[in-house]
Motif scaffolding. Sequence first.
Motif, PDB file in Angstrom:
ATOM      1  N   ARG A 143       0.831  -1.202   0.000  1.00 54.67           N
ATOM      2  CA  ARG A 143       0.000   0.000   0.000  1.00 54.67           C
ATOM      3  C   ARG A 143       0.867   1.254   0.000  1.00 54.67           C
ATOM      4  N   ASP A 144       0.655   2.103  -1.003  1.00 54.41           N
ATOM      5  CA  ASP A 144       1.416   3.344  -1.083  1.00 54.41           C
ATOM      6  C   ASP A 144       1.013   4.334  -0.001  1.00 54.41           C
ATOM      7  N   SER A 145      -0.167   4.131   0.576  1.00 54.20           N
ATOM      8  CA  SER A 145      -0.672   5.074   1.574  1.00 54.20           C
ATOM      9  C   SER A 145      -0.075   4.851   2.956  1.00 54.20           C
ATOM     10  N   ILE A 146       0.681   3.759   3.133  1.00 49.52           N
ATOM     11  CA  ILE A 146       1.258   3.413   4.430  1.00 49.52           C
ATOM     12  C   ILE A 146       2.771   3.267   4.300  1.00 49.52           C
ATOM     13  N   ARG A 147       3.498   3.877   5.230  1.00 48.46           N
ATOM     14  CA  ARG A 147       4.954   3.724   5.284  1.00 48.46           C
ATOM     15  C   ARG A 147       5.330   3.114   6.626  1.00 48.46           C
ATOM     16  N   VAL A 148       5.963   1.951   6.597  1.00 51.80           N
ATOM     17  CA  VAL A 148       6.441   1.308   7.824  1.00 51.80           C
ATOM     18  C   VAL A 148       7.848   1.819   8.093  1.00 51.80           C
ATOM     19  N   LYS A 149       7.986   2.598   9.186  1.00 54.48           N
ATOM     20  CA  LYS A 149       9.298   3.176   9.496  1.00 54.48           C
ATOM     21  C   LYS A 149      10.102   2.317  10.455  1.00 54.48           C
ATOM     22  N   SER A 150       9.439   1.792  11.498  1.00 51.63           N
ATOM     23  CA  SER A 150      10.177   1.093  12.545  1.00 51.63           C
ATOM     24  C   SER A 150       9.406  -0.114  13.058  1.00 51.63           C
ATOM     25  N   ASN A 168      -8.045  11.985   7.484  1.00 52.42           N
ATOM     26  CA  ASN A 168      -9.203  12.745   6.994  1.00 52.42           C
ATOM     27  C   ASN A 168     -10.349  12.854   7.999  1.00 52.42           C
ATOM     28  N   GLY A 169     -10.160  12.295   9.195  1.00 52.35           N
ATOM     29  CA  GLY A 169     -11.162  12.449  10.238  1.00 52.35           C
ATOM     30  C   GLY A 169     -12.422  11.619  10.054  1.00 52.35           C
ATOM     31  N   ALA A 170     -12.365  10.567   9.241  1.00 48.12           N
ATOM     32  CA  ALA A 170     -13.533   9.706   9.034  1.00 48.12           C
ATOM     33  C   ALA A 170     -13.849   8.916  10.300  1.00 48.12           C
ATOM     34  N   GLU A 171     -15.104   8.484  10.431  1.00 47.68           N
ATOM     35  CA  GLU A 171     -15.498   7.672  11.575  1.00 47.68           C
ATOM     36  C   GLU A 171     -14.734   6.354  11.574  1.00 47.68           C
ATOM     37  N   LYS A 172     -14.382   5.878  12.763  1.00 50.84           N
ATOM     38  CA  LYS A 172     -13.655   4.616  12.882  1.00 50.84           C
ATOM     39  C   LYS A 172     -14.523   3.451  12.425  1.00 50.84           C
ATOM     40  N   LEU A 173     -13.874   2.445  11.842  1.00 56.31           N
ATOM     41  CA  LEU A 173     -14.586   1.229  11.448  1.00 56.31           C
ATOM     42  C   LEU A 173     -15.232   0.577  12.666  1.00 56.31           C
ATOM     43  N   VAL A 174     -14.469   0.401  13.731  1.00 52.36           N
ATOM     44  CA  VAL A 174     -14.980  -0.204  14.958  1.00 52.36           C
ATOM     45  C   VAL A 174     -15.168   0.923  15.977  1.00 52.36           C
ATOM     46  N   ARG A 175     -16.410   1.269  16.241  1.00 56.12           N
ATOM     47  CA  ARG A 175     -16.696   2.353  17.168  1.00 56.12           C
ATOM     48  C   ARG A 175     -16.433   1.910  18.606  1.00 56.12           C
ATOM     49  N   ASP A 176     -16.183   2.875  19.477  1.00 55.26           N
ATOM     50  CA  ASP A 176     -15.857   2.549  20.866  1.00 55.26           C
ATOM     51  C   ASP A 176     -16.954   1.727  21.526  1.00 55.26           C
ATOM     52  N   GLU A 177     -18.226   2.070  21.257  1.00 54.48           N
ATOM     53  CA  GLU A 177     -19.311   1.330  21.900  1.00 54.48           C
ATOM     54  C   GLU A 177     -19.356  -0.124  21.421  1.00 54.48           C
ATOM     55  N   ILE A 186      -8.449  -2.628   6.729  1.00 55.12           N
ATOM     56  CA  ILE A 186      -8.346  -2.026   8.057  1.00 55.12           C
ATOM     57  C   ILE A 186      -7.396  -0.829   8.009  1.00 55.12           C
ATOM     58  N   TYR A 187      -6.265  -0.995   7.334  1.00 52.25           N
ATOM     59  CA  TYR A 187      -5.283   0.091   7.257  1.00 52.25           C
ATOM     60  C   TYR A 187      -5.781   1.231   6.377  1.00 52.25           C
ATOM     61  N   ASP A 188      -6.495   0.908   5.308  1.00 43.62           N
ATOM     62  CA  ASP A 188      -7.074   1.969   4.482  1.00 43.62           C
ATOM     63  C   ASP A 188      -8.004   2.843   5.315  1.00 43.62           C
ATOM     64  N   LEU A 189      -8.808   2.192   6.163  1.00 46.04           N
ATOM     65  CA  LEU A 189      -9.788   2.925   6.956  1.00 46.04           C
ATOM     66  C   LEU A 189      -9.137   3.640   8.134  1.00 46.04           C
ATOM     67  N   MET A 190      -8.056   3.083   8.691  1.00 48.43           N
ATOM     68  CA  MET A 190      -7.294   3.817   9.704  1.00 48.43           C
ATOM     69  C   MET A 190      -6.705   5.084   9.097  1.00 48.43           C
ATOM     70  N   TYR A 191      -6.215   4.972   7.884  1.00 46.02           N
ATOM     71  CA  TYR A 191      -5.685   6.154   7.180  1.00 46.02           C
ATOM     72  C   TYR A 191      -6.771   7.226   7.072  1.00 46.02           C
ATOM     73  N   GLU A 192      -7.962   6.816   6.656  1.00 40.92           N
ATOM     74  CA  GLU A 192      -9.057   7.775   6.499  1.00 40.92           C
ATOM     75  C   GLU A 192      -9.438   8.401   7.831  1.00 40.92           C
ATOM     76  N   SER A 193      -9.420   7.637   8.899  1.00 46.40           N
ATOM     77  CA  SER A 193      -9.769   8.176  10.213  1.00 46.40           C
ATOM     78  C   SER A 193      -8.708   9.141  10.724  1.00 46.40           C
ATOM     79  N   ILE A 194      -7.447   8.772  10.562  1.00 46.87           N
ATOM     80  CA  ILE A 194      -6.350   9.588  11.094  1.00 46.87           C
ATOM     81  C   ILE A 194      -6.091  10.826  10.236  1.00 46.87           C
TER      82      ILE A 194
END
Length: 345
Positions: free
Chosen positions: A25-32, A313-322, A303-311
């Motif tokens: 995925r080009d949208s994710i960079r693993v640094k460490s 672009n502020g999209a709602e999380k896939l798994v909500r806290d409730e 999962i990582y695509d949607l984490m990207y969107e949440s972090i």
Amino acid sequence: MPLTIAYIGFGKSTNRYHLPYVLIRDSIRVKSIYNRERKPELEQQYEGRGIFFTNQIEDILNDGDIQMVSICTPPDSHYEYAKLCLEAGKHILVEKPFCTTKKEAEEITALAKEKGLVAMPYQNRRFDGDFLAVKEVLQSGKIGGLVEIESHFDYYRPDAPSAPGKYYEGALYGLGVHTIDQMISLFGRPHHAAYDIRSVRNTENPDDLYEVQLFYDNFKAIVKTSHLVLDPYPKWILHGTKGSFIKYGIDQQETCLKAGKMPGSENFGVDPEEAYGKLTYIDAEGNIVEETVPTPQGDYGRIYDLMYESIINGAEKLVRDEELLANMEILERGFEQPSPSVIKL
């Protein structure tokens, strides 16, 4: 700009269920990647990827470039690492189970909210192909009002060497955490739960067989796992007022990964046609209709695509806290009393 991430833990979970999806995925960079003990032979497999390996946790926590940390360590360390990362200003994705108790999970979600960070469990099986097929069937409305839905996660593994452990190291926390989450994602929080949790193959070990029934207003959801199922049982059974859906066979991504076949390769995770689900229902004219439901392509990397969107672009999380907290409560309360038992949620 890609989302820059790090991993805490460098075992099977990181190498089998995370990195194969992330590195394409080009949208994710693993640094460490941090691990308490370095694994040079395994690290060599990622040579040329620009990944920094370390056994110093401060290298992760103090790196301002790292935006998110994926925690892939044993369950009893999740709370500690999650708290450290949030206090360091990092978003977190946590392998299952998110924590060992609901109270721990409440503390972590509250801390994340306080700091304006995303904290979410790695519920990759929301992207199992068989589960996506079930969602399609339910959304079609063809089976009418749901009466009962049943999900199995079965094996035939009769050998069980002695390996005593905590309650959160058994099958319910290991596999039920996924199947219960799938039901919560579809239907929300149930109002009662019934449990049958047992250790069958070796009583010295944590549970290896469970059945949990989740009761909603007009239907119930059943999730089951056994390690002593020799003759395959349907993965999914749905019954409604107008029809039924039966699906054999589990999502094929894990099978491919175990065989060394990687995401992005030809036919990765593709369900064989003979495993497609069968939908039988009564149509508007009163005719019995049988349909084959092709299995959608699963992709745990979503999962990582949607984490990207949440972090980013502020999209709602896939798994909500409730949803996370309802899952943790259902898991934990199954061990409050001997099985069989029924509780009110």
